[in-house]
Design an enzyme around this catalytic site. Structure first.
Site, PDB file in Angstrom:
ATOM      1  N   HIS A   1      -5.787  -3.000  38.891  1.00 38.01           N
ATOM      2  CA  HIS A   1      -5.368  -4.253  39.549  1.00 38.01           C
ATOM      3  C   HIS A   1      -6.550  -5.233  39.632  1.00 38.01           C
ATOM      4  O   HIS A   1      -6.411  -6.416  39.301  1.00 38.01           O
ATOM      5  CB  HIS A   1      -4.828  -3.969  40.948  1.00 38.01           C
TER       6      HIS A   1
ATOM      7  N   HIS B   1      -7.411  -9.658  38.319  1.00 38.82           N
ATOM      8  CA  HIS B   1      -8.216 -10.757  38.860  1.00 38.82           C
ATOM      9  C   HIS B   1      -9.362 -11.246  37.983  1.00 38.82           C
ATOM     10  O   HIS B   1      -9.745 -12.413  38.069  1.00 38.82           O
ATOM     11  CB  HIS B   1      -8.796 -10.363  40.219  1.00 38.82           C
TER      12      HIS B   1
ATOM     13  N   GLU C   1      -3.448 -14.001  44.623  1.00 36.10           N
ATOM     14  CA  GLU C   1      -2.609 -12.833  44.337  1.00 36.10           C
ATOM     15  C   GLU C   1      -1.271 -13.198  43.680  1.00 36.10           C
ATOM     16  O   GLU C   1      -0.848 -12.546  42.739  1.00 36.10           O
ATOM     17  CB  GLU C   1      -2.328 -12.034  45.621  1.00 36.10           C
TER      18      GLU C   1
ATOM     19  N   SER D   1      -0.690  -7.824  37.395  1.00 43.34           N
ATOM     20  CA  SER D   1      -0.957  -6.396  37.214  1.00 43.34           C
ATOM     21  C   SER D   1       0.308  -5.567  37.432  1.00 43.34           C
ATOM     22  O   SER D   1       0.252  -4.349  37.446  1.00 43.34           O
ATOM     23  CB  SER D   1      -2.094  -5.940  38.147  1.00 43.34           C
TER      24      SER D   1
HETATM   25 FE   LIG Z   1      -5.755  -8.287  44.497  1.00 41.47          FE
END
Ligand SMILES: [Fe+2]
Length: 267
Positions: free
Chosen positions: A126, A131, A171, A190
């Protein structure tokens, strides 16, 4: 990393050996490979160009979990960011302090095969796949640092409001582009399920407004009923240039919106 030191994690972040190298098992490398290959099938045409460009720069391996130095060398060159190895659980102070220092915390564990499709604790897949590609983008990188700086000096209540802004941007953010709606939020990118869902007909989508984002409740264990859509990533840069804490105080005064989801216990 999970920013709640009270709840124990079943995961333990891996420590490097004397050479600074982190070892993972064959199963863990295979988990990475299955995750990255599955996700690479769904992000083209759905993730924004800036994200896809970041992925190209990172040039992530498929057959093994990357070492953090490999990621840091690309981020340092592009935006002066790096990734920092942290335990599975860290406190808010550490979390905000690292972001303020342009260090993105990554807990060096990967989910077990039993939790392949979903886990609440952000693992290395993730953090890196979700990110790090966007952290090559200056506007996104600057905004993430600003969030850390503000979080450091915020009260617990102000932090709870700031966290919603982070949630609906870093996010779960969407972006309008000339080619149509695209994703830049790492929580979406993700997850194969949410990557498809976020652009579909089900969720509500609104033009990004900072006050609205600060006031919108969320749950971490469901696909999001609401997304906020930027018209330009430069809006994230603009957020670093305004008095964001004044917006937070305004949001606190106005209070939260009604949740668009059932309370957790009833779900
Ligand atoms: Fe995150």
């Amino acid at each position: 990393m999970k920013k709640d030191a009270k709840k124990p994690s079943k995961y333990v972040a891996r420590q490097p050996d004397e050479q600074g190298f982190i070892h993972y098992s064959d199963i863990e490398h295979q988990t990475w490979q299955r995750l990255i290959e599955r996700q690479l099938k769904v992000v083209p045409g759905r993730a924004c160009d800036e994200y896809l460009h970041g992925l190209e720069l990172l040039d992530l391996p498929h057959d093994r979990i990357p070492q953090l130095d490999e990621i840091s060398s690309v981020l340092r060159r592009e935006t002066g960011w790096e990734v920092a190895r942290v335990p599975a659980l860290i406190g808010f102070e550490t979390f905000f302090g690292l972001l303020a220092d342009r260090k993105f915390p990554v807990a060096t564990f990967i989910r077990t095969p039993e939790e392949f499709d979903y886990l609440q604790e952000p693992d290395i897949f993730h953090e890196i796949f979700g990110h790090c590609a966007m952290l090559t983008n200056p506007a996104f990188a600057n905004f993430t640092q600003k969030y850390g700086q503000l979080g450091l000096s915020a009260s617990p209540k102000e932090r709870a409001y700031l966290a919603r802004l982070y949630w609906f941007t870093v996010e779960f953010g969407l972006l309008n582009t000339e080619d149509g709606l695209r994703i830049y939020g790492g929580g979406i990118l993700s997850s194969p399920k949410e990557t498809l869902y976020a652009l579909g007909n089900e969720p509500e989508r609104y033009d990004f407004d900072v006050l609205d984002a600060l006031r919108t409740p969320y749950r971490i264990d469901i696909v999001q009923p609401i997304y906020y859509v930027l018209n330009d990533l430069q809006q994230l840069q603009q957020l670093t240039e305004i008095d964001l804490m004044a917006k937070v105080r305004q949001a606190i005064e106005l209070g939260l919106f009604e949740p668009r989801f059932p309370p957790k216990d009833a779900a």
